[in-house]
Structures are given as structure tokens and as C-alpha cells.
Design a protein around this motif. Sequence first.
Motif, PDB file in Angstrom:
ATOM      1  N   ASP A 312       0.895  -1.324  -0.098  1.00 33.97           N
ATOM      2  CA  ASP A 312       0.023  -0.059   0.088  1.00 33.97           C
ATOM      3  C   ASP A 312       0.847   1.069   0.111  1.00 33.97           C
ATOM      4  OD1 ASP A 312       1.026   0.230   2.469  1.00 33.97           O
ATOM      5  OD2 ASP A 312      -0.994  -0.208   3.537  1.00 33.97           O
ATOM      6  N   LEU A 313       0.155   2.284   0.039  1.00 34.84           N
ATOM      7  CA  LEU A 313       1.038   3.993  -0.037  1.00 34.84           C
ATOM      8  C   LEU A 313       1.006   4.346   1.367  1.00 34.84           C
ATOM      9  CD1 LEU A 313      -0.509   5.194  -3.413  1.00 34.84           C
ATOM     10  CD2 LEU A 313       1.580   3.664  -3.037  1.00 34.84           C
ATOM     11  N   ASN A 314       0.665   3.590   2.399  1.00 30.67           N
ATOM     12  CA  ASN A 314       0.620   4.137   3.985  1.00 30.67           C
ATOM     13  C   ASN A 314      -0.114   5.406   4.111  1.00 30.67           C
ATOM     14  OD1 ASN A 314       2.108   2.017   5.044  1.00 30.67           O
ATOM     15  ND2 ASN A 314       3.942   3.179   4.529  1.00 30.67           N
ATOM     16  N   GLY A 315      -1.293   5.423   3.009  1.00 30.75           N
ATOM     17  CA  GLY A 315      -2.176   6.525   3.154  1.00 30.75           C
ATOM     18  C   GLY A 315      -2.078   7.658   2.281  1.00 30.75           C
ATOM     19  N   ALA A 316      -1.092   7.338   1.376  1.00 26.12           N
ATOM     20  CA  ALA A 316      -0.986   8.375   0.393  1.00 26.12           C
ATOM     21  C   ALA A 316      -1.882   8.234  -0.836  1.00 26.12           C
ATOM     22  CB  ALA A 316       0.741   8.500  -0.014  1.00 26.12           C
ATOM     23  N   TYR A 317      -1.827   9.321  -1.808  1.00 25.68           N
ATOM     24  CA  TYR A 317      -2.688   9.215  -2.843  1.00 25.68           C
ATOM     25  C   TYR A 317      -1.710   9.706  -4.386  1.00 25.68           C
ATOM     26  CZ  TYR A 317      -3.649  13.931  -2.095  1.00 25.68           C
ATOM     27  OH  TYR A 317      -3.629  15.428  -1.849  1.00 25.68           O
ATOM     28  N   VAL A 318      -2.236   9.333  -5.482  1.00 28.26           N
ATOM     29  CA  VAL A 318      -1.471   9.666  -6.771  1.00 28.26           C
ATOM     30  C   VAL A 318      -2.710  10.274  -7.480  1.00 28.26           C
ATOM     31  CG1 VAL A 318      -0.213   9.201  -8.705  1.00 28.26           C
ATOM     32  CG2 VAL A 318       0.285   8.044  -6.355  1.00 28.26           C
ATOM     33  N   LEU A 319      -2.770  11.387  -8.093  1.00 31.16           N
ATOM     34  CA  LEU A 319      -3.617  12.207  -8.754  1.00 31.16           C
ATOM     35  C   LEU A 319      -3.289  11.755 -10.256  1.00 31.16           C
ATOM     36  CD1 LEU A 319      -4.098  15.671  -6.973  1.00 31.16           C
ATOM     37  CD2 LEU A 319      -5.336  13.484  -6.620  1.00 31.16           C
ATOM     38  N   GLY A 320      -4.264  11.678 -11.134  1.00 36.53           N
ATOM     39  CA  GLY A 320      -4.089  11.548 -12.503  1.00 36.53           C
ATOM     40  C   GLY A 320      -5.515  11.152 -13.107  1.00 36.53           C
ATOM     41  N   ASN A 321      -5.570  11.188 -14.552  1.00 36.63           N
ATOM     42  CA  ASN A 321      -6.388  10.853 -15.435  1.00 36.63           C
ATOM     43  C   ASN A 321      -6.068   9.930 -16.619  1.00 36.63           C
ATOM     44  OD1 ASN A 321      -8.760  10.872 -17.167  1.00 36.63           O
ATOM     45  ND2 ASN A 321      -9.070  13.045 -17.463  1.00 36.63           N
ATOM     46  N   LEU A 322      -6.560   8.709 -16.454  1.00 35.98           N
ATOM     47  CA  LEU A 322      -5.991   7.712 -17.451  1.00 35.98           C
ATOM     48  C   LEU A 322      -6.741   8.119 -18.670  1.00 35.98           C
ATOM     49  CD1 LEU A 322      -5.423   4.790 -15.308  1.00 35.98           C
ATOM     50  CD2 LEU A 322      -3.768   6.209 -16.016  1.00 35.98           C
ATOM     51  N   ASP A 323      -7.918   8.392 -18.809  1.00 36.14           N
ATOM     52  CA  ASP A 323      -8.940   8.551 -20.199  1.00 36.14           C
ATOM     53  C   ASP A 323      -8.243   9.464 -21.087  1.00 36.14           C
ATOM     54  OD1 ASP A 323     -10.855   7.015 -18.624  1.00 36.14           O
ATOM     55  OD2 ASP A 323     -11.771   8.661 -17.569  1.00 36.14           O
ATOM     56  N   ILE A 324      -7.699  10.362 -20.552  1.00 36.10           N
ATOM     57  CA  ILE A 324      -7.166  11.357 -21.405  1.00 36.10           C
ATOM     58  C   ILE A 324      -5.693  11.075 -21.748  1.00 36.10           C
ATOM     59  CG2 ILE A 324      -6.638  13.958 -21.988  1.00 36.10           C
ATOM     60  CD1 ILE A 324      -9.271  14.589 -20.620  1.00 36.10           C
ATOM     61  N   ARG A 325      -5.163  10.612 -20.650  1.00 32.26           N
ATOM     62  CA  ARG A 325      -3.624  10.444 -20.347  1.00 32.26           C
ATOM     63  C   ARG A 325      -2.580  11.911 -20.693  1.00 32.26           C
ATOM     64  NH1 ARG A 325      -2.119   5.265 -19.914  1.00 32.26           N
ATOM     65  NH2 ARG A 325      -3.480   3.724 -20.543  1.00 32.26           N
ATOM     66  N   GLY A 326      -3.361  12.712 -20.134  1.00 29.26           N
ATOM     67  CA  GLY A 326      -2.648  14.203 -20.182  1.00 29.26           C
ATOM     68  C   GLY A 326      -2.250  14.261 -18.772  1.00 29.26           C
ATOM     69  N   ASP A 327      -1.680  15.518 -18.438  1.00 31.69           N
ATOM     70  CA  ASP A 327      -1.212  15.996 -17.171  1.00 31.69           C
ATOM     71  C   ASP A 327      -2.426  16.025 -16.156  1.00 31.69           C
ATOM     72  OD1 ASP A 327      -2.400  18.246 -17.296  1.00 31.69           O
ATOM     73  OD2 ASP A 327      -0.730  19.294 -18.327  1.00 31.69           O
ATOM     74  N   GLU A 328      -2.027  16.435 -14.904  1.00 33.12           N
ATOM     75  CA  GLU A 328      -3.116  16.188 -13.850  1.00 33.12           C
ATOM     76  C   GLU A 328      -4.114  17.285 -13.921  1.00 33.12           C
ATOM     77  OE1 GLU A 328      -2.520  17.974  -9.369  1.00 33.12           O
ATOM     78  OE2 GLU A 328      -0.971  16.603  -9.854  1.00 33.12           O
ATOM     79  N   LEU A 329      -3.874  18.343 -14.619  1.00 35.57           N
ATOM     80  CA  LEU A 329      -4.998  19.350 -15.089  1.00 35.57           C
ATOM     81  C   LEU A 329      -6.135  18.825 -15.796  1.00 35.57           C
ATOM     82  CD1 LEU A 329      -2.662  22.259 -16.079  1.00 35.57           C
ATOM     83  CD2 LEU A 329      -3.726  21.932 -13.844  1.00 35.57           C
TER      84      LEU A 329
END
Length: 444
Positions: A312-329
Amino acid sequence: MIRYTTQLFISLSFFILSTLPACVPIAPTGNSTAANTAASSPDQIFYDQAFRSNARSIRLLLPDGVLWSSALRIGDPTPLVLAFDILELGENISTDYRAKLIHCNADWRKSNLSNIDFLFEYNEFPITNEAFSYNTKVPYTQYRMSVPRVKLPGNYIISVYEDGNEANVVLTKRLMVYDQMMGVGAEVIQSSGVTERVTSHQIEFFVDYGSVDIPNPLEDIYVVVRQNNRWFNAIEGLEPTFVRQERQQLEYQHFDLQNNFYAGNEYRFFDLRTLNALGQNVGDIRRDQVPVEAFLLPDRNRSTELYSQYEDLNGAYVLGNLDIRGDELSADYVQTQFLLEANQKIAGDVYVVGAFNNRELTPENRMVYDSTLKSYTADLLLKQGFYNYQYYVVDSQDDYPYPFEGSYFEVESEYDILVYTRPIGTRGDILAGYTRISSQLGGR
């Protein structure tokens, strides 16, 4: 010398404290600007907080975008970046955001140091790096700023305010900077308690203060032990069990469980990086809503199950969009429903906790019991990403926080040991020793 309370309260009383006025005014999330203009108080404890309901995804990041949650060594050339989103939710939105640093003592109250004591430059930092979301139903602007270098190790608060008025606080973020003036050696072992051996981690460590001029180490050294980057259950003010004057060491090898943490369980997780399909542990997505709605699969009680190990990530998170595969915006904000099965309401308050809510126990992430669903529920507005979370219970009659998760010694957890002192003739505490250890490195 420094003297503090021995424990941060995990009860809701700290929320009352968090609404008291401060050297930068503190108010609950979503309160009006007027509430942020209260008079200042030197007794204010600073937390990771948002004071606007549209301030979201507040993070400290490494240059490659990895979430940062430990202490930074002073002089480290690796730049840290503060990032946050301002959502356009029909509120009056400022375009003028600035930041300042506040040096705090070990108890996260403002120290008596002046700006020139800990900064190389004027203590006002305009935040001009902004970018706009695209293809999102919830529009937002993302702001980023490089964290300024400091002269002294210690606890710092990054306070972001709007329209040039330091009283109009938008958010505060904790930052720890250390100088390895003291050596810290530590290990995680099984608890010395008979029944606690299968549920708890015991943290044993020593502090080598030989390179620092400390007249009275028993009074002038203050330690904090933190589990998985959480502050609400940190152990503070442990007294050393032995002083080795010939080695100039303090030993902390308690056998009365003062240095024990319930190990808990591995973090639960879900994947919201796509809205065109159901990611892991996502049961339904309603894309016709604004914002998009997501319903996580019901979570069961794990306290009676056998322990199952997984990464696991010990409570962390990773932002992202796999549908567009663009950046976090291109990642949208999603109204996300958590559902925890429970045949009946239990004593105490149930919280869903992770880095996404600063690992704090707040009214926003307190769950509500639904007698029809026979479940606890919570609805949180979260940005698309991969998330870790746990269910934590605060009960005034019982200090066991994991009736829904279970607690197993085999769990991998990370522990920070922070060592503070106040040098002779100075007006503030410094972070003079630090180490981070994993339960996988000791006691197995």
C-alpha cells in the motif's frame, strides 16, 4: 528549556482549539473571510488546514510530482513545491495569492523568532505559477510555488493568504526541516505487553547528543514519534528510560507501553483515475451529474479476518486521469461516496482518513450511520486519482481505534522520530535530529 503536553489529543477537542484566533487567524473549513480576521493569539496550534471550501488537493511535492510527507534536511538542494487547487464553485475567487512562513516550536505554536532569524529574504512570496484545468466538469485553477530555503531547522507553517491580507488565510501546510545535529537510532519490535504482542508495534530508540551543547538533556530534549505521517495519534514528550552520560546518549526503551502504537491494518484503496470504466473498488459512476458521482464498493469489517499482506501507500494518494492520459490538469473532481457496512451504530465517531484529508479527524470526513443501509457513509469531493484510506474510530470510553480494520503486528508502517531542542540563548525550538524507519526493517 522546553516543556510541553505529553500527547496530542485525538478527540474532537482539537477542533475547538483549531478555531481559536492565532498569529494568522484560524477558522473552520469553509468559514467566511470575516471569520478569518479574528484577533491573534500566541496559544494557537497550527494544523494542515483549508479555510476555504474551494481550496483542495493541498500537497507538498517533489519535482517529479511524488507526494512529500516527511522531514526535509536543511540545505538539501531538492526543491519542494506547494501545490493546491482553487475550485470555481460560484464563490468569489481571488487571483492574488501569497504565502509566508511561520517558525513554530515543537508544539506547533508560533515561536518568538523574527523573520530575519530563519529566512534569507523578505517573508512574502507571491504565487504566480498558475494553470487552468481543461475538459473538467468542475473547473479549477492550480497554483504552485517553490518552498523558500530557510536558515534554521525546525517546524514551519506555510500560510497562504489572499489579496495581500495576511488575515485572509486560505490554507496552512506544515513543513519540517531538520539538521542532523543529534544521532537517532531506532527499531520497531513486538510489544512487551502480553496481549499487545499481536496487535502493536513498540518503538525503541536512542538519541546521541554528544555534538550539541545541552546542559540538561533530560529537560532540554523533546521527542515526538509519528506513525504513517499522522499527527493526531503521535506520541509526545516521552521521558528517557536511561541516561548514558559516558556516551552522551538518551535511551528510550519503555516496557509500560508508552512507546506502543496499534499497528492497524494495510490501507484500503480505490482507483478513480478513469471515469469511463469502473476502477478497482469502484462500484458505480454517474457521469451525467455535476460533479460526477462515484460510489465505492461497500467495505466490510476486517477485524475478524486473518491478516493479508499487500503493498500500500501508507495512506498516500496519486492524482491523474487515465482517460485522456494528459497531465494532472485534466483530472476532474468527483463526489465520492464511502460505505462501511455495520449491523448497528457503534459507540464513538467513525472517520475515513488518508492523506487526501491531511490525515486529520475533521467534521468533513466524519461518517454518518444510515440505519436503512446498515452502513456508515461519507461523501467527499475528491480529485481523480488512486487513493489509500482507513476507517478510524474515536471513542471516549475505549482507546482502540480499529474495530473495523483490526490491528496486526505484521502490518508495514512507517515511523518518524523527531528530536527537538532549544539552543542556549535562542527564542525557538529547532529540529536537531530525525530518522524514519519501517516496521519491516525491525522486529520481523
